[in-house]
Design an enzyme around this catalytic site. Sequence first.
Site, PDB file in Angstrom:
ATOM      1  N   HIS A   1       0.825  -1.218   0.000  1.00 34.28           N
ATOM      2  CA  HIS A   1       0.000   0.000   0.000  1.00 34.28           C
ATOM      3  C   HIS A   1       0.859   1.268   0.000  1.00 34.28           C
ATOM      4  CE1 HIS A   1      -0.131  -0.782   4.618  1.00 34.28           C
ATOM      5  NE2 HIS A   1       0.944  -0.124   4.304  1.00 34.28           N
TER       6      HIS A   1
ATOM      7  N   HIS B   1      -0.462   4.634   9.726  1.00 31.20           N
ATOM      8  CA  HIS B   1       0.936   5.082   9.795  1.00 31.20           C
ATOM      9  C   HIS B   1       1.044   6.466  10.423  1.00 31.20           C
ATOM     10  CE1 HIS B   1       0.398   2.457   6.292  1.00 31.20           C
ATOM     11  NE2 HIS B   1       1.637   2.116   6.387  1.00 31.20           N
TER      12      HIS B   1
ATOM     13  N   HIS C   1      10.513  -4.581   3.696  1.00 30.21           N
ATOM     14  CA  HIS C   1      11.073  -3.255   3.506  1.00 30.21           C
ATOM     15  C   HIS C   1      11.477  -2.660   4.843  1.00 30.21           C
ATOM     16  CE1 HIS C   1       6.831  -2.281   4.324  1.00 30.21           C
ATOM     17  NE2 HIS C   1       7.064  -0.991   4.369  1.00 30.21           N
TER      18      HIS C   1
ATOM     19  N   GLU D   1       4.314  -5.295   8.577  1.00 33.72           N
ATOM     20  CA  GLU D   1       2.961  -5.162   8.005  1.00 33.72           C
ATOM     21  C   GLU D   1       2.428  -6.492   7.484  1.00 33.72           C
ATOM     22  OE1 GLU D   1       3.266  -0.547   6.425  1.00 33.72           O
ATOM     23  OE2 GLU D   1       3.689  -2.168   5.032  1.00 33.72           O
TER      24      GLU D   1
END
Lengths: 282, 118
Positions: free
Chosen positions: A12, A59, A195, A242
């Site tokens: 996303h 976030h 990531h 995530e």
Amino acid sequence: MAQILGGITTSHIPAVGNAIDKGLQDDPYWKPFFDGYPKVHAWIKEHKPDYVVNIYNDHGLGFFLDRMPTFAIGAAHEYRNEDEGWGLPELPPFPGAPELSWHIIESMVEDEFDITSCQELAVDHGFVVPMQLFWPGAPNNPDMPRAVPISANTVQHPIPTLKRALDFGKALGKALRSFPEEAKVVILGTGGLSHQLDGARAGFINKEFDQYCLKNIVSNPEELTKISRMELVEKAGAQGTEFLMWMMMRGALGDEVTEITRNYHIPISNTAAGTLLLECAA
Amino acid sequence: MVQHSHDYHIDIPGTTVFDGRMAMKGYPLNKMCYDFNRAENREGFRADPEGWMEAYGLREEQRQAIRDNDILGMIEEGGNIYYLAKLAGIFKLSVQDVGGMQTGRTREEFQAFLASQA
């Protein structure tokens, strides 16, 4: 009773929202990523879900560290995004489904998952970008389902365990299947894959680990519950946690699923981007 | 070193686990950055960064890291990357710029490093 059609996962990344806004789908950098979505579009067109349960991680828009819910469920009539500080386009509101939200909250608390319910919730790119990827033009798409956002904390440790995430999904699946309406539901698990944005290890990506997760989440998600949270940080990167959203989605689908399509591409922005569409046994 | 019973972290080189300890340390810095969700706060900071940092009660080490554009310093001072990204947004820095700043690479070198992991 409601029926769960299947689940869809996607990264996303905020840059995707900008690429959509600028129409860069056929740009050489973006094409290998956007090529992962036509099969998803065809599947959505064929099945036309009435509701979408969008599992994402906020976030730093809907929640701050003053009050950080581990699991939060939106129970609003509509959900709005904001520019998040970097000028993301502000969209018209996404229609909510508060009666389904409260049904899920009732059922999950009954099953001993202690939920934070939210009658107002600003939704960030974690919620919005997947909607734009799956329903082009969202929320102004004629097939746009009404939405229930579910956000899990991956900002601040302690984060939920992978087992807790999968179990959350199982309880969510039970809640959805007991919703007294003839309705079709699709579940999104957004974020990931590997990531890391912060620290001297910024830019870390782990293809081997991602492939391991992609393989097991289809047919053997229980195997992934053996991964500890620190191992997840180490192997998926600090923001690769995530992947918990994918586990929550997967738990809701039940044991038998059919993989319809998958895509995996390095890199989009700082991330290994993954997309997966799993259909539930009818 | 004495291990506290709640400290289950493993050492992951180049990685700060943002836990309760870091969240407490970084609270004023992260709160200021969270408030950059609103355009008027970004404008306020741009107009008077020192006054803005004073108003949020940032520690001197946090202020100096911001003055120096020192992302690793901000993280050491409890900054969380999701909130710091909003500060970066004020300076029109992308996550690749921020990645390069933390790893001693130019933006292009950082992008090449990302692509090399495909």
